[in-house]
Design a protein around this motif. Structure first.
Motif, PDB file in Angstrom:
ATOM      1  N   PHE A  93       0.835  -1.201   0.000  1.00 35.77           N
ATOM      2  CA  PHE A  93       0.000   0.000   0.000  1.00 35.77           C
ATOM      3  C   PHE A  93       0.871   1.253   0.000  1.00 35.77           C
ATOM      4  CE2 PHE A  93      -2.333   3.517   1.704  1.00 35.77           C
ATOM      5  CZ  PHE A  93      -3.630   3.365   1.235  1.00 35.77           C
ATOM      6  N   ASP A  94       1.862   1.295   0.876  1.00 36.16           N
ATOM      7  CA  ASP A  94       2.696   2.492   0.991  1.00 36.16           C
ATOM      8  C   ASP A  94       3.592   2.683  -0.223  1.00 36.16           C
ATOM      9  OD1 ASP A  94       1.589   3.164   3.427  1.00 36.16           O
ATOM     10  OD2 ASP A  94       3.095   2.089   4.596  1.00 36.16           O
ATOM     11  N   ASN A  95       4.026   1.594  -0.844  1.00 32.75           N
ATOM     12  CA  ASN A  95       4.786   1.720  -2.095  1.00 32.75           C
ATOM     13  C   ASN A  95       3.931   2.368  -3.171  1.00 32.75           C
ATOM     14  OD1 ASN A  95       7.635   0.556  -2.758  1.00 32.75           O
ATOM     15  ND2 ASN A  95       6.837  -0.811  -1.158  1.00 32.75           N
ATOM     16  N   MET A  96       2.672   1.920  -3.278  1.00 40.98           N
ATOM     17  CA  MET A  96       1.787   2.465  -4.302  1.00 40.98           C
ATOM     18  C   MET A  96       1.366   3.894  -3.973  1.00 40.98           C
ATOM     19  SD  MET A  96      -0.487  -0.953  -5.099  1.00 40.98           S
ATOM     20  CE  MET A  96      -1.611  -0.137  -6.217  1.00 40.98           C
ATOM     21  N   ALA A  97       1.300   4.213  -2.699  1.00 31.06           N
ATOM     22  CA  ALA A  97       0.841   5.542  -2.280  1.00 31.06           C
ATOM     23  C   ALA A  97       1.955   6.576  -2.236  1.00 31.06           C
ATOM     24  CB  ALA A  97       0.202   5.437  -0.893  1.00 31.06           C
ATOM     25  N   PHE A  98       3.202   6.145  -2.353  1.00 31.56           N
ATOM     26  CA  PHE A  98       4.336   7.033  -2.095  1.00 31.56           C
ATOM     27  C   PHE A  98       4.299   8.303  -2.950  1.00 31.56           C
ATOM     28  CE2 PHE A  98       8.678   8.553  -2.574  1.00 31.56           C
ATOM     29  CZ  PHE A  98       9.116   8.568  -1.260  1.00 31.56           C
ATOM     30  N   GLY A  99       4.109   8.146  -4.252  1.00 35.42           N
ATOM     31  CA  GLY A  99       4.109   9.314  -5.134  1.00 35.42           C
ATOM     32  C   GLY A  99       2.955  10.255  -4.861  1.00 35.42           C
ATOM     33  N   LEU A 100       1.818   9.696  -4.497  1.00 36.06           N
ATOM     34  CA  LEU A 100       0.658  10.528  -4.199  1.00 36.06           C
ATOM     35  C   LEU A 100       0.863  11.333  -2.920  1.00 36.06           C
ATOM     36  CD1 LEU A 100      -2.213   8.004  -5.063  1.00 36.06           C
ATOM     37  CD2 LEU A 100      -1.065   9.654  -6.566  1.00 36.06           C
ATOM     38  N   ARG A 101       1.515  10.715  -1.948  1.00 32.24           N
ATOM     39  CA  ARG A 101       1.809  11.456  -0.708  1.00 32.24           C
ATOM     40  C   ARG A 101       2.816  12.570  -0.973  1.00 32.24           C
ATOM     41  NH1 ARG A 101       1.734   5.944   2.800  1.00 32.24           N
ATOM     42  NH2 ARG A 101      -0.446   6.092   3.498  1.00 32.24           N
ATOM     43  N   MET A 102       3.780  12.306  -1.828  1.00 30.33           N
ATOM     44  CA  MET A 102       4.745  13.351  -2.193  1.00 30.33           C
ATOM     45  C   MET A 102       4.040  14.519  -2.872  1.00 30.33           C
ATOM     46  SD  MET A 102       7.745  12.474  -1.120  1.00 30.33           S
ATOM     47  CE  MET A 102       8.862  13.483  -2.085  1.00 30.33           C
ATOM     48  N   ALA A 103       2.952  14.210  -3.575  1.00 30.31           N
ATOM     49  CA  ALA A 103       2.176  15.254  -4.253  1.00 30.31           C
ATOM     50  C   ALA A 103       1.146  15.909  -3.334  1.00 30.31           C
ATOM     51  CB  ALA A 103       1.484  14.660  -5.469  1.00 30.31           C
ATOM     52  N   LYS A 104       1.154  15.530  -2.032  1.00 26.77           N
ATOM     53  CA  LYS A 104       0.274  16.123  -1.005  1.00 26.77           C
ATOM     54  C   LYS A 104      -1.198  15.817  -1.246  1.00 26.77           C
ATOM     55  CE  LYS A 104       3.952  18.183   0.687  1.00 26.77           C
ATOM     56  NZ  LYS A 104       4.618  17.640   1.894  1.00 26.77           N
ATOM     57  N   MET A 105      -1.512  14.680  -1.819  1.00 32.69           N
ATOM     58  CA  MET A 105      -2.906  14.298  -1.998  1.00 32.69           C
ATOM     59  C   MET A 105      -3.508  13.912  -0.650  1.00 32.69           C
ATOM     60  SD  MET A 105      -4.540  11.225  -4.374  1.00 32.69           S
ATOM     61  CE  MET A 105      -4.234  12.015  -5.950  1.00 32.69           C
ATOM     62  N   ALA A 106      -4.769  14.147  -0.488  1.00 32.31           N
ATOM     63  CA  ALA A 106      -5.465  13.798   0.744  1.00 32.31           C
ATOM     64  C   ALA A 106      -5.460  12.280   0.936  1.00 32.31           C
ATOM     65  CB  ALA A 106      -6.904  14.304   0.697  1.00 32.31           C
ATOM     66  N   GLU A 107      -5.307  11.833   2.193  1.00 30.31           N
ATOM     67  CA  GLU A 107      -5.202  10.406   2.484  1.00 30.31           C
ATOM     68  C   GLU A 107      -6.448   9.643   2.027  1.00 30.31           C
ATOM     69  OE1 GLU A 107      -2.959   8.212   3.672  1.00 30.31           O
ATOM     70  OE2 GLU A 107      -1.451   9.791   3.507  1.00 30.31           O
ATOM     71  N   ARG A 108      -7.614  10.260   2.149  1.00 27.08           N
ATOM     72  CA  ARG A 108      -8.836   9.594   1.707  1.00 27.08           C
ATOM     73  C   ARG A 108      -8.780   9.294   0.219  1.00 27.08           C
ATOM     74  NH1 ARG A 108     -14.014  13.183   2.399  1.00 27.08           N
ATOM     75  NH2 ARG A 108     -12.821  14.328   0.820  1.00 27.08           N
ATOM     76  N   ASP A 109      -8.285  10.258  -0.559  1.00 25.56           N
ATOM     77  CA  ASP A 109      -8.187  10.072  -2.005  1.00 25.56           C
ATOM     78  C   ASP A 109      -7.089   9.061  -2.350  1.00 25.56           C
ATOM     79  OD1 ASP A 109     -10.216  11.925  -2.354  1.00 25.56           O
ATOM     80  OD2 ASP A 109      -8.810  13.618  -2.545  1.00 25.56           O
ATOM     81  N   ILE A 110      -6.002   9.086  -1.581  1.00 24.25           N
ATOM     82  CA  ILE A 110      -4.923   8.114  -1.796  1.00 24.25           C
ATOM     83  C   ILE A 110      -5.450   6.698  -1.593  1.00 24.25           C
ATOM     84  CG2 ILE A 110      -2.754   7.223  -0.846  1.00 24.25           C
ATOM     85  CD1 ILE A 110      -1.953  10.129  -0.267  1.00 24.25           C
ATOM     86  N   LYS A 111      -6.194   6.503  -0.512  1.00 27.64           N
ATOM     87  CA  LYS A 111      -6.733   5.178  -0.206  1.00 27.64           C
ATOM     88  C   LYS A 111      -7.640   4.685  -1.338  1.00 27.64           C
ATOM     89  CE  LYS A 111      -9.087   2.661   3.541  1.00 27.64           C
ATOM     90  NZ  LYS A 111     -10.172   2.034   2.772  1.00 27.64           N
ATOM     91  N   ALA A 112      -8.481   5.566  -1.839  1.00 23.60           N
ATOM     92  CA  ALA A 112      -9.401   5.185  -2.918  1.00 23.60           C
ATOM     93  C   ALA A 112      -8.630   4.840  -4.194  1.00 23.60           C
ATOM     94  CB  ALA A 112     -10.380   6.329  -3.188  1.00 23.60           C
ATOM     95  N   ALA A 113      -7.597   5.637  -4.508  1.00 18.29           N
ATOM     96  CA  ALA A 113      -6.820   5.401  -5.727  1.00 18.29           C
ATOM     97  C   ALA A 113      -6.042   4.097  -5.648  1.00 18.29           C
ATOM     98  CB  ALA A 113      -5.863   6.570  -5.973  1.00 18.29           C
ATOM     99  N   VAL A 114      -5.415   3.839  -4.495  1.00 23.77           N
ATOM    100  CA  VAL A 114      -4.627   2.615  -4.333  1.00 23.77           C
ATOM    101  C   VAL A 114      -5.528   1.384  -4.388  1.00 23.77           C
ATOM    102  CG1 VAL A 114      -3.203   1.288  -2.719  1.00 23.77           C
ATOM    103  CG2 VAL A 114      -2.731   3.731  -3.092  1.00 23.77           C
ATOM    104  N   GLU A 115      -6.663   1.442  -3.703  1.00 24.13           N
ATOM    105  CA  GLU A 115      -7.554   0.287  -3.683  1.00 24.13           C
ATOM    106  C   GLU A 115      -8.138  -0.002  -5.068  1.00 24.13           C
ATOM    107  OE1 GLU A 115     -10.357   1.153  -0.606  1.00 24.13           O
ATOM    108  OE2 GLU A 115      -9.005   0.490   1.005  1.00 24.13           O
ATOM    109  N   LYS A 116      -8.424   1.049  -5.825  1.00 19.58           N
ATOM    110  CA  LYS A 116      -8.946   0.854  -7.179  1.00 19.58           C
ATOM    111  C   LYS A 116      -7.901   0.190  -8.075  1.00 19.58           C
ATOM    112  CE  LYS A 116     -10.892   3.357 -11.130  1.00 19.58           C
ATOM    113  NZ  LYS A 116     -11.284   4.681 -11.671  1.00 19.58           N
ATOM    114  N   ALA A 117      -6.651   0.674  -8.000  1.00 25.40           N
ATOM    115  CA  ALA A 117      -5.581   0.093  -8.812  1.00 25.40           C
ATOM    116  C   ALA A 117      -5.284  -1.335  -8.382  1.00 25.40           C
ATOM    117  CB  ALA A 117      -4.320   0.951  -8.703  1.00 25.40           C
TER     118      ALA A 117
END
Length: 369
Positions: A93-117
């Motif tokens: 999860f954190d590997n897939m979310a890493f770039g999104l967190r660097m881009a300051k995306m909201a955690e709720r949106d990160i979770k939705a994007a990672v789970e969809k992928a």
């Protein structure tokens, strides 16, 4: 999606020229595969498009705008590497979310994007695992997922299947084809594996020594290679190439005397060829048969590979540099030392002049795209 245009792209590393004036236009949503031998500049070309290396000369346009001044993060490009490049201390999860967190995306949106992928890739049950707990195929899916969540305009894939075993490569090829269909995103895929190129590509770019040899659909390049390099590179087993010289020009094509002593006819338009010119005959292994009419090659069997429903028969001809390969029915019983007569139709022959350029079978020399 994004269209990409490369204009006169060159890259030097000191005195070593890796890319030589590459021109290429890639359409929105197209799956383009770049093939060529090791060291031909394939990976360097991807790194230039991604912005990881600056070109020595030329321009890179994405959506009609030069990207040379854009940092990699500004290009809307996601790159999947051969080595997966996962962070070993982070879970999936954190590997897939890493770039999104660097881009300051909201955690709720990160979770939705990672789970969809993850659902798309069938790895939703692996999100808590670390890379060391995954198989090679699972790691590759995570690397792809990390790219997908960014919703890039352009995917760059650098030999992503080369570390996988043969069975898994076949499965992942199907996955890439499905993902391209579902994502409808432009993909540029680098490989030295021609099976991947033939099965995945909308168009293939054949690269050799930093230059483009030919561009076309897989079938166009397979059916009409423009020169000896392309003819010998694309095809498995590779095309049989036999040296000879023009014996005569006839209405039905060019009569060729091979170095082996055989005389055959190639149904091609002779162009400026005259008797005595050095040429190379090309015949694909699947076009040779153990019986029939037309041309005949006489050879002595060296190696027989049984492939289930067919046999690959490798046979030596006098004074030829390489054995000739024929794909024959498994019912054709043959063994080492047997003399075989291999038949092929003149319309299935290719002919290349002394400079290696192909004579076309439609009235002119075969052209590069």
């Amino acid at each position: 999606m994004a269209n990409v245009e490369l204009r006169g792209l060159e890259k030097n590393f000191g005195a070593n020229t890796v890319l030589k004036g590459v021109d290429l236009a890639i359409r929105d949503g197209e799956f383009v595969v770049i093939v060529g031998p090791s060291g031909c500049g394939k990976s360097t070309l991807l790194r230039l498009i991604a912005g990881l290396e600056p070109p020595t000369q030329g321009d890179i346009l994405i959506e009609g705008k030069s990207a040379l001044e854009d940092a990699p993060a500004q290009r809307g490009v996601a790159m999947v590497f051969q080595s997966y490049a996962l962070y070993p201390h982070l879970n999936v999860f954190d590997n897939m979310a890493f770039g999104l967190r660097m881009a300051k995306m909201a955690e709720r949106d990160i979770k939705a994007a990672v789970e969809k992928a993850a659902q798309m890739l069938g790895i939703e049950d692996l999100l808590d695992r670390r890379p060391r707990e995954l198989s090679g195929g699972q790691r590759q899916r995570v690397a792809i997922g990390r790219a997908i969540v960014r919703q890039p305009r352009l995917f760059l894939l650098d030999e992503p299947l080369s570390n996988l075993d043969a069975g898994l490569r076949v499965h992942m090829r199907h996955e890439f084809a499905r993902l391209h269909r579902e994502l409808a995103t432009t993909m540029i895929y680098v490989t030295h594996d021609q099976v991947e190129a033939m099965t995945l590509a909308d168009r293939i770019v054949v690269l050799n020594a930093g230059g483009v040899e030919q561009i076309g659909t897989p079938q166009e390049i397979y059916d009409s290679p423009r020169n000896l390099f392309v003819a010998g590179f694309l095809g498995s087993p590779r095309m049989n190439l036999i040296a000879g010289e023009v014996a005569a020009i006839k209405d039905e094509g060019v009569r060729i005397k091979l170095v082996t002593g055989d005389e055959v006819t190639a149904a091609v338009v002779p162009g400026k060829a005259v008797p005595g010119d050095k040429v190379t005959l090309g015949v694909r292994p699947e076009c040779l048969s153990a019986d029939g009419l037309g041309n005949i090659l006489t050879a002595t069997v060296d190696v027989v590979e049984t492939l289930g429903s067919t046999r690959a028969v490798y046979a030596m001809m006098p004074r030829a540099d390489q054995p000739v390969c024929a794909i024959l029915p498994v019912a054709f019983a043959v063994r080492h030392g047997d003399v075989v007569r291999l038949h092929f139709d003149p319309t299935q022959a290719y002919l290349f002049d002394g400079s290696g350029e192909a004579f076309g079978r439609n009235g002119s020399k075969t052209q590069a795209a």
